[in-house]
Design a protein around this motif. Structure first.
Motif, PDB file in Angstrom:
ATOM      1  N   LEU A 180       0.836  -1.205   0.000  1.00 39.12           N
ATOM      2  CA  LEU A 180       0.000   0.000   0.000  1.00 39.12           C
ATOM      3  C   LEU A 180       0.870   1.254   0.000  1.00 39.12           C
ATOM      4  O   LEU A 180       0.547   2.241  -0.661  1.00 39.12           O
ATOM      5  N   GLU A 181       1.970   1.187   0.752  1.00 38.13           N
ATOM      6  CA  GLU A 181       2.886   2.332   0.822  1.00 38.13           C
ATOM      7  C   GLU A 181       3.436   2.635  -0.577  1.00 38.13           C
ATOM      8  O   GLU A 181       3.461   3.792  -1.012  1.00 38.13           O
ATOM      9  N   HIS A 182       3.850   1.588  -1.283  1.00 34.36           N
ATOM     10  CA  HIS A 182       4.376   1.788  -2.636  1.00 34.36           C
ATOM     11  C   HIS A 182       3.273   2.251  -3.584  1.00 34.36           C
ATOM     12  O   HIS A 182       3.520   3.029  -4.500  1.00 34.36           O
ATOM     13  N   TYR A 183       2.069   1.772  -3.334  1.00 28.66           N
ATOM     14  CA  TYR A 183       0.933   2.194  -4.154  1.00 28.66           C
ATOM     15  C   TYR A 183       0.669   3.694  -3.982  1.00 28.66           C
ATOM     16  O   TYR A 183       0.525   4.433  -4.950  1.00 28.66           O
ATOM     17  N   VAL A 184       0.634   4.121  -2.715  1.00 31.71           N
ATOM     18  CA  VAL A 184       0.402   5.546  -2.435  1.00 31.71           C
ATOM     19  C   VAL A 184       1.521   6.391  -3.047  1.00 31.71           C
ATOM     20  O   VAL A 184       1.262   7.426  -3.675  1.00 31.71           O
ATOM     21  N   ASP A 185       2.766   5.942  -2.894  1.00 30.01           N
ATOM     22  CA  ASP A 185       3.890   6.670  -3.492  1.00 30.01           C
ATOM     23  C   ASP A 185       3.738   6.772  -5.001  1.00 30.01           C
ATOM     24  O   ASP A 185       3.977   7.818  -5.598  1.00 30.01           O
ATOM     25  N   TYR A 186       3.329   5.653  -5.601  1.00 26.35           N
ATOM     26  CA  TYR A 186       3.153   5.639  -7.051  1.00 26.35           C
ATOM     27  C   TYR A 186       2.090   6.642  -7.488  1.00 26.35           C
ATOM     28  O   TYR A 186       2.286   7.415  -8.420  1.00 26.35           O
ATOM     29  N   VAL A 187       0.956   6.629  -6.800  1.00 24.00           N
ATOM     30  CA  VAL A 187      -0.144   7.519  -7.182  1.00 24.00           C
ATOM     31  C   VAL A 187       0.269   8.988  -6.974  1.00 24.00           C
ATOM     32  O   VAL A 187      -0.060   9.849  -7.785  1.00 24.00           O
ATOM     33  N   ARG A 188       1.003   9.251  -5.901  1.00 24.47           N
ATOM     34  CA  ARG A 188       1.479  10.624  -5.671  1.00 24.47           C
ATOM     35  C   ARG A 188       2.403  11.081  -6.789  1.00 24.47           C
ATOM     36  O   ARG A 188       2.299  12.196  -7.287  1.00 24.47           O
TER      37      ARG A 188
ATOM     38  N   ALA B 121      -8.491  10.553  -3.378  1.00 26.13           N
ATOM     39  CA  ALA B 121      -9.058  11.663  -2.595  1.00 26.13           C
ATOM     40  C   ALA B 121      -8.009  12.209  -1.624  1.00 26.13           C
ATOM     41  O   ALA B 121      -7.903  13.424  -1.417  1.00 26.13           O
ATOM     42  N   TRP B 122      -7.218  11.318  -1.041  1.00 22.94           N
ATOM     43  CA  TRP B 122      -6.197  11.732  -0.081  1.00 22.94           C
ATOM     44  C   TRP B 122      -5.077  12.524  -0.769  1.00 22.94           C
ATOM     45  O   TRP B 122      -4.625  13.545  -0.245  1.00 22.94           O
ATOM     46  N   VAL B 123      -4.656  12.077  -1.945  1.00 25.22           N
ATOM     47  CA  VAL B 123      -3.604  12.796  -2.676  1.00 25.22           C
ATOM     48  C   VAL B 123      -4.092  14.206  -3.027  1.00 25.22           C
ATOM     49  O   VAL B 123      -3.351  15.183  -2.923  1.00 25.22           O
ATOM     50  N   ALA B 124      -5.370  14.313  -3.402  1.00 25.51           N
ATOM     51  CA  ALA B 124      -5.925  15.617  -3.768  1.00 25.51           C
ATOM     52  C   ALA B 124      -6.047  16.527  -2.550  1.00 25.51           C
ATOM     53  O   ALA B 124      -5.939  17.747  -2.659  1.00 25.51           O
TER      54      ALA B 124
ATOM     55  N   ILE C 173      -5.096  13.709   6.509  1.00 29.02           N
ATOM     56  CA  ILE C 173      -4.525  12.863   7.567  1.00 29.02           C
ATOM     57  C   ILE C 173      -3.110  12.476   7.139  1.00 29.02           C
ATOM     58  O   ILE C 173      -2.753  12.608   5.960  1.00 29.02           O
ATOM     59  N   SER C 174      -2.309  12.019   8.093  1.00 29.80           N
ATOM     60  CA  SER C 174      -0.926  11.655   7.761  1.00 29.80           C
ATOM     61  C   SER C 174      -0.897  10.401   6.897  1.00 29.80           C
ATOM     62  O   SER C 174      -1.830   9.587   6.925  1.00 29.80           O
ATOM     63  N   GLN C 175       0.184  10.248   6.144  1.00 30.52           N
ATOM     64  CA  GLN C 175       0.326   9.062   5.296  1.00 30.52           C
ATOM     65  C   GLN C 175       0.366   7.806   6.170  1.00 30.52           C
ATOM     66  O   GLN C 175      -0.169   6.765   5.796  1.00 30.52           O
TER      67      GLN C 175
ATOM     68  N   LEU D 186      -6.034   1.764   6.000  1.00 25.81           N
ATOM     69  CA  LEU D 186      -6.334   0.963   4.807  1.00 25.81           C
ATOM     70  C   LEU D 186      -5.945  -0.501   5.017  1.00 25.81           C
ATOM     71  O   LEU D 186      -6.677  -1.410   4.627  1.00 25.81           O
ATOM     72  N   THR D 187      -4.780  -0.720   5.633  1.00 23.15           N
ATOM     73  CA  THR D 187      -4.346  -2.099   5.885  1.00 23.15           C
ATOM     74  C   THR D 187      -5.365  -2.832   6.751  1.00 23.15           C
ATOM     75  O   THR D 187      -5.710  -3.983   6.490  1.00 23.15           O
TER      76      THR D 187
END
Lengths: 203, 203
Positions: free
Chosen positions: A95-103, A170-173, A177-179, A186-187
Motif C-alpha cells: 500500500l505504501e508503494h501504491y500511495v507513493d506511485y499515485v502521488r 481523494a487523499w492525494v488531492a 490525515i498523515s500518510q 487501509l491495511t
C-alpha cells in the motif's frame, strides 16, 4: 531534460527506442492527461520525427494503449508483495508503494483509471487486467486472514481495491490525515471487511 | 412503445415535453451507452423533429448532461434513507434499492460512472456531487456507528461508496452469490471498516 537531449544524438536500437518512447510517454503523463499526450509532443521531446514515431506505434490510439499498459505494468511492479515480510506488513508495504506511485504519477494513474471508464475497450481491458492482478494478490492469500476463497470474498477483495483507489486519490488531492494513518487504516480495513459474519453465512 | 406512440399525437407543455424527453433518454440508456444515445434516435422515439429537440437542449452535450443528471437524481431518490427504520435496516434497505436500480438501469448507471471518468468535466461534476450526497448520508450519521466524524472516517465512507459501486457492478455482471447475501455482507462492511483501531489512533 539532459536525457532527452542525449536521445537526440544517440542512435538507439529499435527495442531501446521503443522503450525510451514508452518511458517518456509515462513521464509526460505525470503532468498532462492522456488526451493531452499528443504524438507531436512526444516526437518533439524524444527528438525524433513524427514519421519515425509511427514506425513504433501505428497510430495515436496504439501509442496511448502502450503508454497506459506501461503505466499499469509499473504500478504492478512497484506494488509487488514482498514475500520476506509477514502478511500484514507485506500488505502495508504494498500500500505504501501504491500511495507513493499515485502521488508521483497522479496524471498517469488517472489516465489508467479513467481509461477504464472511457469508450476505448482496450483501455478498459488494461484496467480490468490490472485490477484482476491486484485482487488476485489478495484472494490467493485468503488463508492469511483465516478465510476460504469464496465468491463473496472475491467480490469484496475486488471492492476493497476500488475503495483503496478512491481513498488514495481523494487523499492525494487533499491530504487531511498523515500518510502513516492512511496506511494503517487501509491495511486494517481488508481483514475487517473479510471477517464480517455475513461471509460465513450459508448461500 | 404505446407511450411513445401517444407522445407523437399529444401536444405537451414545454415543461412536460422536456420531462418526457429526459425520462425517455434515461429509459433509452437501459439498452445503450451514452455515446450511442444520439439526438436523432431520441427525436425519433419521442416523435418530434430534431429541430424541436434542440429547442429543449442546445446541443448533444447539454442533452447528455441533462440525461445523466436525471439518472443521478433517480438514483439518489430511489436510495434515499427511510428514517422510520433502525440504522442498520435503513442501510440495508438503501442498498437494496441501489442494487435494484443498478440491475434495472445498468447502462444508465454505467454512463453515470463512466461519465465521471470521461474528459467531460460537467459529467464528472454530476458524478462527484452524487457520490458526495451518498457519502454524506453516511458521515452525517457517524454517531450511529459510535464514531466521531473525522477526516479519516470521511475518507473511508467515500471509499466504501466506491467499493459498493464496484462490488454491485461486478455482481450484476456475474451474480455468483444471492442478493440477500450480497446485501448482508455490504451492510456489515460499513461498520466493520469504520471500527478499525487505526481510526482512533492519534493523527
Amino acid at each position: 531534460m539532459t536525457s532527452m537531449t542525449t536521445a537526440k544524438r544517440v542512435r538507439l536500437s529499435p527495442e531501446a527506442r521503443r522503450e525510451q518512447l514508452l518511458e517518456l510517454g509515462v513521464e509526460m503523463l505525470t503532468t498532462r492527461t492522456l488526451d493531452e499526450l499528443s504524438v507531436e509532443s512526444l516526437a518533439e521531446q524524444a527528438g525524433i520525427s513524427r514519421g519515425l514515431l509511427f514506425h513504433y506505434f501505428r497510430n495515436k490510439q496504439e501509442f496511448h494503449r502502450a503508454v497506459v499498459q506501461r503505466a499499469a505494468d509499473d504500478l504492478l511492479a512497484t506494488t509487488a508483495p514482498d514475500p520476506s515480510l509477514e502478511p500484514i506488513a507485506r500488505l502495508t508495504r504494498s500500500l505504501e508503494h501504491y500511495v507513493d506511485y499515485v502521488r508521483r504519477n497522479h496524471r498517469a494513474y488517472l489516465s489508467l483509471v479513467r481509461g477504464a471508464a472511457s469508450g476505448d475497450d482496450s483501455l478498459r481491458e488494461i484496467f480490468d487486467r490490472t485490477r484482476d492482478v491486484l485482487t488476485r494478490r489478495i484472494t490467493d492469500n485468503m488463508g492469511v486472514f483465516g478465510l476460504t476463497d469464496g465468491a463473496a470474498e472475491r467480490l469484496l477483495a475486488r471492492g476493497w481495491s476500488a475503495m483503496v483507489e478512491e481513498v488514495v486519490l481523494a487523499w492525494v488531492a487533499d491530504p487531511q490525515i498523515s500518510q502513516q494513518k492512511l496506511l494503517a487504516v487501509l491495511t486494517q480495513t481488508l481483514p475487517a471487511m473479510l471477517s464480517v459474519p455475513g461471509l460465513a453465512a450459508a448461500e
